[in-house]
Structures are given as structure tokens and as C-alpha cells.
Design a protein around this motif. Structure first.
Motif, PDB file in Angstrom:
ATOM      1  N   ASN A  60       0.848  -1.182   0.000  1.00  0.00           N
ATOM      2  CA  ASN A  60       0.000   0.000   0.000  1.00  0.00           C
ATOM      3  C   ASN A  60       0.892   1.243   0.000  1.00  0.00           C
ATOM      4  N   SER A  62       2.199   5.141  -1.641  1.00  0.00           N
ATOM      5  CA  SER A  62       1.783   6.394  -2.261  1.00  0.00           C
ATOM      6  C   SER A  62       2.408   6.522  -3.653  1.00  0.00           C
ATOM      7  N   LYS A  63       2.084   7.604  -4.359  1.00  0.00           N
ATOM      8  CA  LYS A  63       2.617   7.797  -5.709  1.00  0.00           C
ATOM      9  C   LYS A  63       4.135   7.896  -5.717  1.00  0.00           C
ATOM     10  N   ASP A  64       4.723   8.333  -4.603  1.00  0.00           N
ATOM     11  CA  ASP A  64       6.183   8.448  -4.547  1.00  0.00           C
ATOM     12  C   ASP A  64       6.849   7.114  -4.224  1.00  0.00           C
ATOM     13  N   LYS A  68       2.144   4.406   2.364  1.00  0.00           N
ATOM     14  CA  LYS A  68       1.025   5.328   2.437  1.00  0.00           C
ATOM     15  C   LYS A  68       0.493   5.476   3.856  1.00  0.00           C
ATOM     16  N   SER A  71       1.669   8.451   6.035  1.00  0.00           N
ATOM     17  CA  SER A  71       1.514   9.810   5.518  1.00  0.00           C
ATOM     18  C   SER A  71       0.569  10.591   6.427  1.00  0.00           C
ATOM     19  N   GLU A  73      -1.812  12.593   5.843  1.00  0.00           N
ATOM     20  CA  GLU A  73      -3.216  12.579   5.428  1.00  0.00           C
ATOM     21  C   GLU A  73      -3.917  11.283   5.797  1.00  0.00           C
ATOM     22  N   GLN A  74      -3.145  10.226   6.087  1.00  0.00           N
ATOM     23  CA  GLN A  74      -3.713   8.959   6.533  1.00  0.00           C
ATOM     24  C   GLN A  74      -3.810   8.879   8.052  1.00  0.00           C
ATOM     25  N   ALA A  83      -2.239  16.676   0.271  1.00  0.00           N
ATOM     26  CA  ALA A  83      -1.251  15.705  -0.206  1.00  0.00           C
ATOM     27  C   ALA A  83       0.101  16.399  -0.299  1.00  0.00           C
ATOM     28  N   TYR A 148       7.424  15.878   5.925  1.00  0.00           N
ATOM     29  CA  TYR A 148       6.517  15.971   4.781  1.00  0.00           C
ATOM     30  C   TYR A 148       6.373  17.452   4.446  1.00  0.00           C
TER      31      TYR A 148
END
Length: 285
Positions: A60, A62-64, A68, A71, A73-74, A83, A148
Motif C-alpha cells: 500500500n 503512495s505515488k512516490d 502510504k 503519511s 493525510e492517513q 497531499a 513531509y
């Protein structure tokens, strides 16, 4: 899914410590670290060599390419619509209570220690305990903090952590080569794309190239520190101050603090000494 209480999150990773895996890392760097050639064999990991083990493999991402579930935001509702464009290792600390022996299975227990915001950036700190389940003994505690941010990458040449660098001693040099950076990601199962995917690093995160992993530079600096001190290190604190591009040669510098009997080591750019990449403080043996 957003977690209502991030401190309830727990991750468990088991791994078998292997001398061969450590030797794979040493083979990666031994052409530059000649003192490794005469290093007598030992039956356990040195401090920071646990970076080579206990790395999660969940898919699971993230785009990087990184995990995820840690992060912001999670983790917290207030970040659910935000984001962040980049994440990097900011700092960390390690205390080793007992060495991790080779050919033993150990368990790494992880949880989010805290999430803090400062000047538009967010810092996520992870607590990692490596334990011997059979003996119910904690062998090592690590705190790692990731930053972040939505800021554009720019070098920091104003270093508040290191002053009067002319008086310090250069004890070695090291060059971070592109393929060594990529191979270190393979050794540590690190999926973060900024360390191996130049297109992503340049086009999406606006770096000039891929960048060196925080654990990689910390392991290198720690190896120089242990070689200089001549005894194993059992506790340390480190702080990443700048990102490092492939082809960069760094000076390994030493400062001895007579006041509290600590050693301070840092990496600086061999061409631009005002640019310090990594700062490491260890207690006296």
C-alpha cells in the motif's frame, strides 16, 4: 481510510539477521572504506546495521513509492485533503542495549510516536523496538522522523549546527555513486522512488537527480565514527541537513566536545565546505 487514533497503529516485522547480507553492504562500499578490509569478524551487527533488516514489504504505497499508511493525510483528519509533494528523513536516534547476533530471528515492533507541524511542514516520528521474543528482551530502540513538505528542493548553506568548521579535523572522504545508491535501495527493500527513479525525482519532486537514502549516509558516517573511536558505538543521534546527489564527494569531519565527552561527526561537501549534509553525535565509549 483515516485513522482516528494514530498511536493505536502497530506494525510487526520479523527478520533473520545474516552475515552475508551485511557483507553485501560492505562489498558495496569497501573499495572506499579500506579500514573494513582489516576489520576482525564479529558475531553480531554493529549499530545502524539493522537498517539492512526489518524493512516492511506492504504494497500500500503512495505515488512516490513510499508507505502510504504513515503519511499525515492517513494519520490525522486535519490533513485528509492535503497531499504533500515530498517526504524525506529528517533525523533520528538509536540506543542499542544488546548487539543483534547473526543467524537469529528478531522482531521489530513499530508505532507512530507523534505527528507535529512546524512552519508549514509536518514531521512524523516512528518508534521502532527490536526485540528477542523468546527472551522477552528489548535489544534496540530507534526513533526515526520523516518530514513531509510542499516546499521546492533547495540546498541549505546556512548551518547552525556546525560552527568554526576550519578548526575541525577531516578524517576521510567518500563518494556516493549512482549505482551504489540504487543498489542500497535494493539491499534495504526501500521502494521510495526518489532513490532510484530519476524521472520521478526530477519531474515530480523537482530534484536534479535521484538522492542518497538517509540510512545510507548515516551508515557511512557511523562506520567512519566507529573506525576513528576504535570501539563500538551504542547510542547516537543524527540529523539530515541537505540532500546528496550521485557523484558527490563528502569530507568526513570530526569535532570532539571536551565539555560533555561526546564525539561529533559530520559530512560536508568537499567542494563547498559550507554545505553540510549530515550531523552525527555519539557518546563516549
Amino acid at each position: 481510510m483515516i485513522i482516528s487514533d494514530y498511536k493505536a497503529l502497530r506494525w510487526l516485522t520479523k527478520d533473520l539477521t545474516s552475515l552475508y547480507h551485511v557483507k553485501n553492504f560492505q562489498n558495496l562500499v569497501s573499495d572506499q572504506l579500506l579500514f573494513l578490509h582489516n576489520k576482525p569478524p564479529i558475531g553480531h551487527l554493529n549499530i545502524n546495521e539493522h537498517f539492512l533488516f526489518f524493512n516492511r514489504t506492504n504494497k500500500n504505497l503512495s505515488k512516490d513509492g513510499y508507505f502510504k499508511d504513515i503519511s499525515p493525510e492517513q494519520l490525522m483528519p486535519k490533513y485528509k485533503d492535503q497531499a504533500f509533494k515530498r517526504r524525506m528523513w529528517a533525523k533520528g536516534s538509536i540506543i542499542q542495549y544488546e548487539p543483534l547476533k547473526f543467524n537469529h530471528e528478531y522482531t521489530c515492533l513499530e508505532h507512530v510516536k507523534n505527528v507535529k507541524s512546524y512552519r508549514g511542514d509536518t514531521f512524523v516520528s516512528i518508534n521502532r523496538d527490536i526485540v528477542d521474543i523468546n527472551r522477552q528482551v528489548k535489544l534496540l530502540t530507534e526513533i526515526r522522523t520523516l518530514i513531509y513538505t510542499n516546499s521546492i528542493p533547495r540546498p541549505n548553506n546556512i548551518i547552525k549546527h556546525v560552527n568554526n568548521t576550519e578548526a575541525d579535523t577531516v578524517i576521510g572522504q567518500f563518494t556516493f555513486n549512482e549505482m551504489d545508491i540504487i543498489r542500497y535501495s535494493q539491499l534495504t527493500l526501500n521502494p521510495h522512488r526518489i532513490h532510484w527513479d530519476k524521472i520521478h525525482a526530477v519531474q515530480h519532486e523537482l530534484y536534479d537527480d535521484i538522492i542518497v537514502q538517509g540510512p545510507f549516509s548515516t551508515q557511512i558516517l557511523t562506520l567512519f565514527a566507529e573506525s576513528y573511536i576504535g570501539q563500538p558505538i551504542h547510542s547516537l543521534n543524527y540529523r539530515n541537513l541537505n540532500y546528496i546527489y550521485p557523484g558527490t564527494t563528502v569530507d568526513i569531519c570530526l569535532r570532539i566536545n571536551d565539555t560533555d565527552e561526546t564525539y561529533q561527526f559530520y559530512m560536508r561537501d568537499s567542494q563547498k565546505p559550507e554545505k553540510v549534509y549530515l550531523f552525527l553525535q555519539v557518546g563516549s565509549p
